[in-house]
Structures are given as C-alpha cells and as structure tokens.
Design a protein around this motif. Structure first.
Motif, PDB file in Angstrom:
ATOM      1  N   UNK A 211      39.488 -39.529  45.267  1.00 42.56           N
ATOM      2  CA  UNK A 211      39.751 -38.039  45.712  1.00 42.56           C
ATOM      3  C   UNK A 211      40.309 -38.320  47.152  1.00 42.56           C
ATOM      4  N   UNK A 212      41.388 -37.573  47.245  1.00 45.18           N
ATOM      5  CA  UNK A 212      42.149 -37.683  48.726  1.00 45.18           C
ATOM      6  C   UNK A 212      41.399 -36.580  49.541  1.00 45.18           C
ATOM      7  N   UNK A 213      41.420 -37.485  50.898  1.00 47.38           N
ATOM      8  CA  UNK A 213      40.088 -36.839  51.829  1.00 47.38           C
ATOM      9  C   UNK A 213      40.301 -35.170  52.017  1.00 47.38           C
ATOM     10  N   UNK A 214      41.545 -34.632  52.083  1.00 42.40           N
ATOM     11  CA  UNK A 214      41.460 -33.252  52.263  1.00 42.40           C
ATOM     12  C   UNK A 214      41.137 -32.495  50.999  1.00 42.40           C
ATOM     13  N   UNK A 215      41.283 -33.168  49.919  1.00 45.47           N
ATOM     14  CA  UNK A 215      40.752 -32.429  48.659  1.00 45.47           C
ATOM     15  C   UNK A 215      39.260 -32.308  48.580  1.00 45.47           C
ATOM     16  N   UNK A 216      38.809 -33.664  49.005  1.00 49.32           N
ATOM     17  CA  UNK A 216      37.304 -33.872  49.194  1.00 49.32           C
ATOM     18  C   UNK A 216      36.592 -32.735  50.097  1.00 49.32           C
ATOM     19  N   UNK A 217      36.993 -32.532  51.108  1.00 45.93           N
ATOM     20  CA  UNK A 217      36.609 -31.566  52.118  1.00 45.93           C
ATOM     21  C   UNK A 217      36.660 -30.130  51.550  1.00 45.93           C
ATOM     22  N   UNK A 218      37.760 -29.898  50.863  1.00 40.97           N
ATOM     23  CA  UNK A 218      37.854 -28.506  50.432  1.00 40.97           C
ATOM     24  C   UNK A 218      36.838 -28.383  49.153  1.00 40.97           C
ATOM     25  N   UNK A 219      36.674 -29.219  48.374  1.00 36.42           N
ATOM     26  CA  UNK A 219      35.666 -29.156  47.361  1.00 36.42           C
ATOM     27  C   UNK A 219      34.207 -29.159  47.859  1.00 36.42           C
ATOM     28  N   UNK A 220      33.865 -30.021  48.771  1.00 36.94           N
ATOM     29  CA  UNK A 220      32.734 -29.899  49.629  1.00 36.94           C
ATOM     30  C   UNK A 220      32.595 -28.778  50.270  1.00 36.94           C
ATOM     31  N   UNK A 221      33.351 -27.953  50.995  1.00 36.96           N
ATOM     32  CA  UNK A 221      33.261 -26.883  51.567  1.00 36.96           C
ATOM     33  C   UNK A 221      32.952 -25.733  50.552  1.00 36.96           C
ATOM     34  N   UNK A 222      33.734 -25.494  49.477  1.00 34.58           N
ATOM     35  CA  UNK A 222      33.502 -24.713  48.189  1.00 34.58           C
ATOM     36  C   UNK A 222      32.116 -24.823  47.885  1.00 34.58           C
ATOM     37  N   UNK A 223      31.461 -26.165  47.628  1.00 37.70           N
ATOM     38  CA  UNK A 223      30.293 -26.219  47.082  1.00 37.70           C
ATOM     39  C   UNK A 223      29.232 -25.778  47.748  1.00 37.70           C
ATOM     40  N   UNK A 224      29.548 -25.926  49.231  1.00 36.97           N
ATOM     41  CA  UNK A 224      28.500 -25.390  50.368  1.00 36.97           C
ATOM     42  C   UNK A 224      28.368 -23.988  50.125  1.00 36.97           C
ATOM     43  N   UNK A 225      29.595 -23.503  50.357  1.00 38.54           N
ATOM     44  CA  UNK A 225      29.621 -21.828  50.417  1.00 38.54           C
ATOM     45  C   UNK A 225      28.897 -21.379  49.026  1.00 38.54           C
ATOM     46  N   UNK A 226      29.347 -21.841  47.842  1.00 35.93           N
ATOM     47  CA  UNK A 226      28.584 -21.467  46.600  1.00 35.93           C
ATOM     48  C   UNK A 226      27.051 -21.700  46.680  1.00 35.93           C
ATOM     49  N   UNK A 227      26.905 -22.494  47.375  1.00 34.40           N
ATOM     50  CA  UNK A 227      25.180 -22.990  47.219  1.00 34.40           C
ATOM     51  C   UNK A 227      24.396 -22.069  48.352  1.00 34.40           C
TER      52      UNK A 227
END
Length: 86
Positions: A67-83
C-alpha cells in the motif's frame, strides 16, 4: 523516504491536529535529549540497508502490492476515526 518525525507530522496534519513531533539529530543530542532518552539514544540513530530493500520478488510471489504510504495513512486515519480514537 521519510523520518519517523516527518511521518508522524504528515499524519497529524492529515488528522487536522495542531500538534507536531520535533526532530533532532541523535548524534548531536544535547543535555535535554540525553535527559529524556538516556541510553536509548543509540536506538534513534537511522539505520538503512544498503542497497535499499527491493520487495519486487516478494510482491510478485504473493501477488500483493504494498500500500502506498499516503493511502495507508488515510486508511489508518479513517479506521481511527471510525473506532472513536480520534
């Protein structure tokens, strides 16, 4: 390539946080850094393989692209917000 403080600051910016991680040169640590990190300073020294790792064989064998870094950071951010963590 990014240092750990650069990576953290990129994520903090994406998250809309005003906080930032300060960077310093562990090889030129002063009394403040020595007091905070002590003997752990040696683990803060950057260490990169030469030549840099080529993951193309692993990627081909697994049929899975990193996963490209920017995509991974966006996915992690979305997951942290959803959690509810941010």
């Amino acid at each position: 390539d990014a240092s750990l403080p650069q990576l953290c600051n990129r994520f903090l910016e994406m998250a809309g946080s005003p906080h930032r991680v300060a960077a310093f040169d562990p090889a030129a640590a002063g009394p403040e850094e020595l007091a905070e990190f002590g003997t752990m300073l040696k683990y803060l020294q950057p260490s990169y393989p030469k030549p840099m790792v080529d993951c193309s064989l692993t990627t081909a064998a697994l049929g899975f692209a990193p996963t490209p870094l920017g995509d991974g950071l966006r996915q992690t951010l979305a997951w942290l917000k959803a959690a509810g963590k941010l």
